[in-house]
Motif scaffolding. Structure first.
Motif, PDB file in Angstrom:
ATOM      1  N   UNK A 199      -5.121   4.742  -8.680  1.00  9.12           N
ATOM      2  CA  UNK A 199      -4.204   6.041  -8.941  1.00  9.12           C
ATOM      3  C   UNK A 199      -3.703   6.616  -7.604  1.00  9.12           C
ATOM      4  N   UNK A 200      -2.687   7.552  -7.724  1.00 11.25           N
ATOM      5  CA  UNK A 200      -2.109   8.075  -6.523  1.00 11.25           C
ATOM      6  C   UNK A 200      -2.771   9.112  -6.115  1.00 11.25           C
ATOM      7  N   UNK A 201      -3.219   9.883  -7.062  1.00 14.06           N
ATOM      8  CA  UNK A 201      -4.275  11.000  -6.575  1.00 14.06           C
ATOM      9  C   UNK A 201      -5.632  10.853  -6.317  1.00 14.06           C
ATOM     10  N   UNK A 213       3.902   9.312  -3.019  1.00 13.96           N
ATOM     11  CA  UNK A 213       3.494   8.799  -4.477  1.00 13.96           C
ATOM     12  C   UNK A 213       3.787   7.230  -4.350  1.00 13.96           C
ATOM     13  N   UNK A 214       5.090   6.995  -4.024  1.00 11.59           N
ATOM     14  CA  UNK A 214       5.703   5.449  -4.275  1.00 11.59           C
ATOM     15  C   UNK A 214       4.871   4.566  -3.140  1.00 11.59           C
ATOM     16  N   UNK A 215       4.962   5.172  -2.028  1.00 13.92           N
ATOM     17  CA  UNK A 215       4.362   4.388  -0.963  1.00 13.92           C
ATOM     18  C   UNK A 215       2.871   4.054  -1.250  1.00 13.92           C
ATOM     19  N   UNK A 216       2.112   5.145  -1.885  1.00 11.78           N
ATOM     20  CA  UNK A 216       0.677   4.549  -2.262  1.00 11.78           C
ATOM     21  C   UNK A 216       0.518   3.535  -3.372  1.00 11.78           C
ATOM     22  N   UNK A 217       1.485   3.783  -4.275  1.00 13.61           N
ATOM     23  CA  UNK A 217       1.568   2.854  -5.380  1.00 13.61           C
ATOM     24  C   UNK A 217       2.031   1.401  -5.064  1.00 13.61           C
ATOM     25  N   UNK A 271      -6.760   2.734   3.270  1.00 13.70           N
ATOM     26  CA  UNK A 271      -5.482   1.919   3.333  1.00 13.70           C
ATOM     27  C   UNK A 271      -4.345   1.948   4.457  1.00 13.70           C
ATOM     28  N   UNK A 272      -3.596   1.046   4.425  1.00  9.25           N
ATOM     29  CA  UNK A 272      -2.336   1.043   5.378  1.00  9.25           C
ATOM     30  C   UNK A 272      -1.749   2.326   5.359  1.00  9.25           C
ATOM     31  N   UNK A 273      -1.334   2.719   4.325  1.00  9.57           N
ATOM     32  CA  UNK A 273      -0.609   3.926   3.937  1.00  9.57           C
ATOM     33  C   UNK A 273      -1.480   5.140   4.225  1.00  9.57           C
ATOM     34  N   UNK A 274      -2.803   4.975   3.843  1.00  7.06           N
ATOM     35  CA  UNK A 274      -3.751   6.064   4.271  1.00  7.06           C
ATOM     36  C   UNK A 274      -3.701   6.400   5.624  1.00  7.06           C
ATOM     37  N   UNK A 275      -3.852   5.291   6.541  1.00  9.85           N
ATOM     38  CA  UNK A 275      -3.913   5.723   7.825  1.00  9.85           C
ATOM     39  C   UNK A 275      -2.920   6.698   8.229  1.00  9.85           C
TER      40      UNK A 275
END
Length: 182
Positions: free
Chosen positions: A62-64, A52-56, A106-110
């Motif tokens: 939103x995180x979710x 959650x922190x990485x996404x934010x 997103x970068x984190x999404x990958x």
């Protein structure tokens, strides 16, 4: 058990003669899902917080991510995932499949998608009774890859976070349906 009925055009259609699970087995499976789901949520809570922190920190929004799916008997429910797409390009209707080189990710999404961490919030769906840990994946309503008889059989059981075809890392296309719904 499953039998086959020949349709008017010589088409063989599967029909369900009995529910996939007897009442006692459904109760046992439901209890297993809740107990194991709660245990898993407790164990992965540090991962959930870090994700959650990485996404934010990565992108605004939103995180979710929430998307409507069809559950057991076609009942609609909101499936939850960690957001892996840019918020402004999120696809709540699942109109476009996400490809490997999709610029919406997103970068984190990958990493979330590669490690399947985006699916972790679905343990909440298990706790509230919308999903099971193991069962057929709940597909978006606009997905028409299954014939009506298969869709009916598929909706006769609670959808799951993971299914047999995911564990084997294969797709359902061309596979025996009975193997796919396990």
């Amino acid at each position: 058990s499953m039998s086959h009925v020949e349709g008017g055009d010589g088409v063989i259609m599967p029909t369900l003669m009995t529910p996939p699970l007897a009442q006692w087995d459904r109760l046992l499976k439901g209890s297993f899902d809740i107990l194991v789901g709660a245990l898993i949520l407790a164990l992965i809570s540090p991962i959930l917080i870090a994700t959650a922190i990485a996404i934010k920190l990565d992108t605004p929004g939103p995180i979710l991510f929430r998307q409507l799916r069809s559950g057991q008997f076609g009942r609609k429910f909101a499936i939850y995932k960690f957001r892996s797409l840019k918020a402004e390009k999120a696809d709540a209707e699942a109109d476009k499949l996400v490809s490997a080189q999709d610029d919406r990710v997103t970068r984190v999404g990958k990493y979330l998608r590669k490690l399947q961490l985006d699916e972790f919030p679905q343990f909440w769906n298990v706790l509230v009774g919308d999903m099971s840990i193991v069962g057929p994946r709940p597909s978006p309503d606009n997905e028409n890859q299954f014939c009506p008889a298969w869709r009916e059989i598929r909706l006769s059981v609670r959808p799951g976070i993971t299914g047999n075809w995911q564990v084997k890392r294969t797709r359902a296309e061309g596979k025996d349906f009975q193997e796919w719904i396990q």
